[in-house]
Write an enzyme that holds these catalytic residues in place. Structure first.
Site, short mmCIF file in Angstrom:
data_model
loop_
_atom_site.label_atom_id
_atom_site.label_comp_id
_atom_site.label_asym_id
_atom_site.label_seq_id
_atom_site.Cartn_x
_atom_site.Cartn_y
_atom_site.Cartn_z
N ASP A 13 11.93 11.95 8.06
CA ASP A 13 11.60 10.60 7.59
C ASP A 13 12.86 9.75 7.42
O ASP A 13 13.94 10.28 7.16
CB ASP A 13 10.85 10.72 6.25
N ASN A 61 0.12 8.08 12.59
CA ASN A 61 1.15 7.20 13.17
C ASN A 61 0.61 6.22 14.21
O ASN A 61 1.27 5.24 14.55
CB ASN A 61 2.32 8.02 13.77
N ARG A 180 6.27 13.49 -0.82
CA ARG A 180 4.90 13.50 -0.27
C ARG A 180 4.83 14.51 0.84
O ARG A 180 5.80 14.73 1.55
CB ARG A 180 4.57 12.14 0.36
#
Ligand code: FPP
Length: 228
Positions: A13, A61, A180
């Site tokens: 990320d 996504n 997360r």
């Protein structure tokens, strides 16, 4: 000797933020993220990791701008074609996790080719999670199990996951500081250790990977039991 995890999963990320901080388009972050993926595959292999799962593109996504989706999928294709010689040299095996049927055919063809070309290699396994969602994988596994007409058990679901012969991840890393799981390896990660790194994925180096492994090595894994 330090305890090295057998299987590491990484949620890569922070590509967008890396680019935005430099006033550059988000796609520049993904391009840099691709270079990091290459670097970390090499490092993980050097450090003796047996399985590395990279969360490349999730079932969610697709909600991103079409241009960004196309850019990431284009990178995947480029990666698969460009890296195959390196994979051959180090005898790395490419694997796929996700819903192949939902991938554009020109990407699916390259993924299948990379998996097929490297299937007999005995080096580190690089599992590309692509059009992957943990819930989607569980639903597909349960459907396959139900179609076989047998009683649904945990073992049967596990046997119908995308890569039933890959051991569960020992360590799941997320970069860019977010706490997360984002639908990554939901079933397989039941007893994984988690490690969050503040560094953005494009900035990740072998040192970051070593820090994650050192943190993992200090933990006591209990798998629900009491350790005296
Ligand atoms: C998350 O960053 C990253 C992605 C959704 C794409 C990951 C893809 C790559 C690293 C390139 C392809 C790699 C391989 C191995 C083929 P983000 O865009 O969500 O970042 P942000 O949260 O800062 O916006």
């Amino acid at each position: 000797m330090m305890q090295v995890p057998c299987h590491i999963g990484i949620i890569m990320d922070g590509n967008g933020r890396w680019a935005q901080r430099r006033g550059r388009p988000r796609t520049d972050g993904h391009l840099e993220g691709l270079k990091t993926a290459r670097r970390i595959v090499e490092s993980a292999n050097r450090l003796g990791i047996c399985y590395l799962t990279l969360y490349v593109f999730s079932t969610e996504n697709w909600k991103r701008a079409e241009s960004e989706v196309n850019f990431i999928l284009g990178l995947v294709k480029r990666y698969l074609v460009a890296e195959l010689d390196y994979y051959r040299k180090d005898r790395l095996r490419v694997r796929f996790a996700g819903d192949m049927a939902g991938l554009p055919p020109e990407i699916a063809v390259e993924v299948r080719k990379a998996c097929e070309d490297t299937k007999d290699y005995d080096g580190m396994n690089v599992v590309l999670a692509l059009n992957y969602g943990g819930r989607d994988e569980i639903v597909r596994a349960v459907c396959k199990a139900a179609a076989a007409g047998k009683e649904i058990t945990g073992e049967l679901i596990a046997a119908n996951l995308d890569n039933p012969d890959v051991p569960d991840p020992d360590l799941i890393i997320r970069t860019a500081g977010e706490f997360r799981i984002s639908n990554f390896l939901l079933w397989e990660g039941a007893y994984a250790e988690y490690y969050i790194s503040d560094a953005l994925w494009p900035d990740w180096t072998e040192e970051n990977l070593k820090d994650a492994i050192t943190s993992y090595a200090k933990r006591e894994r209990k798998f629900g039991a009491i350790v005296k």
